[in-house]
Design a protein around this motif. Structure first.
Motif, PDB file in Angstrom:
ATOM      1  N   MET A   1       0.851  -1.187   0.000  1.00 55.19           N
ATOM      2  CA  MET A   1       0.000   0.000   0.000  1.00 55.19           C
ATOM      3  C   MET A   1       0.888   1.238   0.000  1.00 55.19           C
ATOM      4  O   MET A   1       1.775   1.376   0.834  1.00 55.19           O
ATOM      5  N   LYS A   2       0.669   2.130  -0.938  1.00 63.43           N
ATOM      6  CA  LYS A   2       1.534   3.303  -1.069  1.00 63.43           C
ATOM      7  C   LYS A   2       1.265   4.324   0.027  1.00 63.43           C
ATOM      8  O   LYS A   2       0.185   4.388   0.609  1.00 63.43           O
ATOM      9  N   ASN A   3       2.312   5.118   0.308  1.00 63.12           N
ATOM     10  CA  ASN A   3       2.178   6.170   1.308  1.00 63.12           C
ATOM     11  C   ASN A   3       1.600   7.423   0.678  1.00 63.12           C
ATOM     12  O   ASN A   3       1.765   7.681  -0.508  1.00 63.12           O
ATOM     13  N   LYS A   4       0.919   8.223   1.472  1.00 58.61           N
ATOM     14  CA  LYS A   4       0.397   9.507   1.032  1.00 58.61           C
ATOM     15  C   LYS A   4       0.948  10.589   1.931  1.00 58.61           C
ATOM     16  O   LYS A   4       1.320  10.344   3.083  1.00 58.61           O
ATOM     17  N   MET A   5       0.999  11.793   1.413  1.00 61.68           N
ATOM     18  CA  MET A   5       1.497  12.925   2.180  1.00 61.68           C
ATOM     19  C   MET A   5       0.333  13.649   2.837  1.00 61.68           C
ATOM     20  O   MET A   5      -0.701  13.889   2.218  1.00 61.68           O
ATOM     21  N   ILE A   6       0.505  13.986   4.109  1.00 54.96           N
ATOM     22  CA  ILE A   6      -0.489  14.744   4.869  1.00 54.96           C
ATOM     23  C   ILE A   6       0.232  15.934   5.471  1.00 54.96           C
ATOM     24  O   ILE A   6       1.334  15.782   6.006  1.00 54.96           O
ATOM     25  N   PHE A   7      -0.347  17.122   5.396  1.00 54.37           N
ATOM     26  CA  PHE A   7       0.334  18.255   6.004  1.00 54.37           C
ATOM     27  C   PHE A   7      -0.655  19.169   6.711  1.00 54.37           C
ATOM     28  O   PHE A   7      -1.845  19.158   6.416  1.00 54.37           O
ATOM     29  N   GLY A   8      -0.133  19.952   7.644  1.00 47.66           N
ATOM     30  CA  GLY A   8      -0.968  20.822   8.469  1.00 47.66           C
ATOM     31  C   GLY A   8      -1.260  20.167   9.809  1.00 47.66           C
ATOM     32  O   GLY A   8      -1.368  18.936   9.912  1.00 47.66           O
ATOM     33  N   PHE A   9      -1.390  20.976  10.845  1.00 47.57           N
ATOM     34  CA  PHE A   9      -1.575  20.443  12.200  1.00 47.57           C
ATOM     35  C   PHE A   9      -2.847  19.611  12.347  1.00 47.57           C
ATOM     36  O   PHE A   9      -2.831  18.524  12.921  1.00 47.57           O
ATOM     37  N   HIS A  10      -3.981  20.124  11.841  1.00 52.49           N
ATOM     38  CA  HIS A  10      -5.238  19.399  12.008  1.00 52.49           C
ATOM     39  C   HIS A  10      -5.181  18.025  11.354  1.00 52.49           C
ATOM     40  O   HIS A  10      -5.573  17.020  11.955  1.00 52.49           O
ATOM     41  N   ALA A  11      -4.708  17.982  10.118  1.00 55.87           N
ATOM     42  CA  ALA A  11      -4.688  16.727   9.376  1.00 55.87           C
ATOM     43  C   ALA A  11      -3.751  15.706  10.013  1.00 55.87           C
ATOM     44  O   ALA A  11      -4.098  14.527  10.164  1.00 55.87           O
ATOM     45  N   VAL A  12      -2.554  16.139  10.391  1.00 55.58           N
ATOM     46  CA  VAL A  12      -1.587  15.212  10.984  1.00 55.58           C
ATOM     47  C   VAL A  12      -2.043  14.759  12.367  1.00 55.58           C
ATOM     48  O   VAL A  12      -1.965  13.573  12.713  1.00 55.58           O
ATOM     49  N   THR A  13      -2.525  15.688  13.180  1.00 55.95           N
ATOM     50  CA  THR A  13      -3.010  15.324  14.515  1.00 55.95           C
ATOM     51  C   THR A  13      -4.174  14.349  14.434  1.00 55.95           C
ATOM     52  O   THR A  13      -4.265  13.394  15.214  1.00 55.95           O
ATOM     53  N   SER A  14      -5.076  14.579  13.479  1.00 55.16           N
ATOM     54  CA  SER A  14      -6.215  13.679  13.314  1.00 55.16           C
ATOM     55  C   SER A  14      -5.767  12.273  12.942  1.00 55.16           C
ATOM     56  O   SER A  14      -6.285  11.287  13.467  1.00 55.16           O
TER      57      SER A  14
ATOM     58  N   VAL B   1     -11.009  16.313  -8.728  1.00 56.58           N
ATOM     59  CA  VAL B   1      -9.672  16.613  -8.230  1.00 56.58           C
ATOM     60  C   VAL B   1      -9.035  15.440  -7.518  1.00 56.58           C
ATOM     61  O   VAL B   1      -7.832  15.245  -7.572  1.00 56.58           O
ATOM     62  N   GLY B   2      -9.796  14.625  -6.827  1.00 58.36           N
ATOM     63  CA  GLY B   2      -9.226  13.539  -6.043  1.00 58.36           C
ATOM     64  C   GLY B   2      -8.818  14.013  -4.663  1.00 58.36           C
ATOM     65  O   GLY B   2      -8.605  15.203  -4.416  1.00 58.36           O
ATOM     66  N   LEU B   3      -8.684  13.067  -3.751  1.00 60.28           N
ATOM     67  CA  LEU B   3      -8.388  13.405  -2.355  1.00 60.28           C
ATOM     68  C   LEU B   3      -6.880  13.568  -2.184  1.00 60.28           C
ATOM     69  O   LEU B   3      -6.183  12.673  -1.716  1.00 60.28           O
ATOM     70  N   ASN B   4      -6.363  14.732  -2.563  1.00 57.77           N
ATOM     71  CA  ASN B   4      -4.933  14.986  -2.445  1.00 57.77           C
ATOM     72  C   ASN B   4      -4.613  15.621  -1.089  1.00 57.77           C
ATOM     73  O   ASN B   4      -5.488  15.795  -0.238  1.00 57.77           O
ATOM     74  N   ALA B   5      -3.340  15.962  -0.896  1.00 62.51           N
ATOM     75  CA  ALA B   5      -2.899  16.479   0.404  1.00 62.51           C
ATOM     76  C   ALA B   5      -3.560  17.806   0.749  1.00 62.51           C
ATOM     77  O   ALA B   5      -3.874  18.072   1.916  1.00 62.51           O
ATOM     78  N   THR B   6      -3.780  18.659  -0.243  1.00 61.33           N
ATOM     79  CA  THR B   6      -4.435  19.943   0.016  1.00 61.33           C
ATOM     80  C   THR B   6      -5.863  19.737   0.489  1.00 61.33           C
ATOM     81  O   THR B   6      -6.311  20.355   1.461  1.00 61.33           O
ATOM     82  N   ALA B   7      -6.599  18.852  -0.175  1.00 61.95           N
ATOM     83  CA  ALA B   7      -7.973  18.559   0.234  1.00 61.95           C
ATOM     84  C   ALA B   7      -8.007  17.990   1.646  1.00 61.95           C
ATOM     85  O   ALA B   7      -8.875  18.351   2.457  1.00 61.95           O
ATOM     86  N   ALA B   8      -7.063  17.102   1.959  1.00 58.25           N
ATOM     87  CA  ALA B   8      -7.020  16.501   3.291  1.00 58.25           C
ATOM     88  C   ALA B   8      -6.730  17.545   4.361  1.00 58.25           C
ATOM     89  O   ALA B   8      -7.299  17.506   5.459  1.00 58.25           O
ATOM     90  N   LYS B   9      -5.871  18.518   4.041  1.00 54.58           N
ATOM     91  CA  LYS B   9      -5.557  19.571   5.011  1.00 54.58           C
ATOM     92  C   LYS B   9      -6.784  20.434   5.286  1.00 54.58           C
ATOM     93  O   LYS B   9      -7.117  20.733   6.437  1.00 54.58           O
ATOM     94  N   VAL B  10      -7.486  20.834   4.219  1.00 56.14           N
ATOM     95  CA  VAL B  10      -8.686  21.655   4.392  1.00 56.14           C
ATOM     96  C   VAL B  10      -9.760  20.894   5.147  1.00 56.14           C
ATOM     97  O   VAL B  10     -10.514  21.472   5.930  1.00 56.14           O
ATOM     98  N   ALA B  11      -9.812  19.577   4.959  1.00 55.38           N
ATOM     99  CA  ALA B  11     -10.823  18.759   5.633  1.00 55.38           C
ATOM    100  C   ALA B  11     -10.621  18.702   7.138  1.00 55.38           C
ATOM    101  O   ALA B  11     -11.538  18.321   7.875  1.00 55.38           O
ATOM    102  N   SER B  12      -9.438  19.080   7.613  1.00 56.87           N
ATOM    103  CA  SER B  12      -9.143  19.140   9.059  1.00 56.87           C
ATOM    104  C   SER B  12      -9.466  17.841   9.785  1.00 56.87           C
ATOM    105  O   SER B  12     -10.081  17.846  10.843  1.00 56.87           O
ATOM    106  N   GLY B  13      -9.073  16.731   9.195  1.00 55.91           N
ATOM    107  CA  GLY B  13      -9.277  15.442   9.836  1.00 55.91           C
ATOM    108  C   GLY B  13     -10.431  14.643   9.281  1.00 55.91           C
ATOM    109  O   GLY B  13     -10.509  13.430   9.490  1.00 55.91           O
ATOM    110  N   ALA B  14     -11.366  15.292   8.594  1.00 51.74           N
ATOM    111  CA  ALA B  14     -12.544  14.584   8.090  1.00 51.74           C
ATOM    112  C   ALA B  14     -12.186  13.559   7.017  1.00 51.74           C
ATOM    113  O   ALA B  14     -12.918  12.593   6.810  1.00 51.74           O
TER     114      ALA B  14
END
Length: 247
Positions: free
Chosen positions: A1-14, A132-145
């Motif tokens: 399973m490939k790794n994905k990048m997550i950035f921002g406090f909310h996303a990483v903490t979640s 767009v797909g669920l990329n790192a920017t989308a994951a950051k804006v989602a704040s954990g969702a």
């Protein structure tokens, strides 16, 4: 399973909170020593996750932007995006789904996921192409969702919508020329809310497959709402109706 990048406090903490074992390593800005960073580092180390301080310029290069807040994680993909049939079979009560037809802005996608989590929607369904797909920017804006809301990617959206109809799930799309106003529609039964893309709205086949089209009342000078705001307005009306019916 490939790794994905997550950035921002909310996303990483979640991700650390929900599935710390999936996090391979975390890179942090070596110059940051504020309390927020200290707490994140302490939490990661207590969970056995390696933390590597690096120059902020290296973080910029990894992400391609400076909007990473000084923290980047690499983690394995979570198995949230399950088979749609399995997900529907596991739902207790009438499903509430959000279908996004061709969202191309990752900020809008992330905001839609955040709204879906907040309202307790069971899943977000999107087409594989023209989105767009669920990329790192989308994951950051989602704040954990992005870690909590099942995100279902389908090859043929029109066929998926027909499958939902076969399960007696009512398809309610949004349009300026809707059959009814938002507050006239019944969201208490099994429902899939269908939202169109930022500029063009729903594609023709998607629109024709909907059981009903509703319009959001507008009282000011602007003609329409951002797709994530419109999703929030509609989903919370659905939740309000369901709570009123239960109580």
């Amino acid at each position: 399973m490939k790794n994905k990048m997550i950035f921002g406090f909310h996303a990483v903490t979640s991700r650390l909170r929900h599935e710390a074992s999936s996090v391979e390593e975390i890179f942090i800005d070596a110059t940051r020593s504020d309390r927020r960073m200290q707490d994140l580092v302490a939490n990661a180390k207590s969970l056995g996750v390696r933390v590597m301080p690096v120059d902020s310029s290296r973080l910029d290069k990894i992400v391609g932007t400076r909007r990473h807040q000084g923290v980047i994680a690499f983690a394995s993909e979570l198995a949230l995006a399950r088979n749609l049939d399995e997900l529907l079979d596991a739902i207790d009560g009438p499903p509430l789904l959000l279908v996004l037809d061709g969202i191309t802005d990752p900020h809008n996608l992330g905001a839609c996921l955040r709204v879906a989590d907040g309202v307790g929607a069971h899943a977000v369904i999107v087409p594989k192409d023209r989105a767009v797909g669920l990329n790192a920017t989308a994951a950051k804006v989602a704040s954990g969702a992005a870690e909590t809301v099942p995100y279902i990617t389908v090859t043929n959206l029109a066929r998926t919508l027909r499958d939902l109809k076969d399960r007696d799930i009512w398809l309610i799309g949004t349009s300026d020329d809707g059959d009814k106003g938002l507050y006239e529609a019944d969201f208490t039964g099994p429902t899939a809310l269908v939202m169109g893309s930022e500029g063009e709205g729903m594609r023709r086949l998607t629109r024709e497959t909907c059981d009903m089209l509703v319009s959001i009342p507008m009282f000011g000078s602007v003609e329409s709402l951002n797709v994530s705001v419109a999703s929030g307005v509609c989903l919370y009306e659905a939740r309000r109706q369901r709570m009123a019916k239960e109580g």
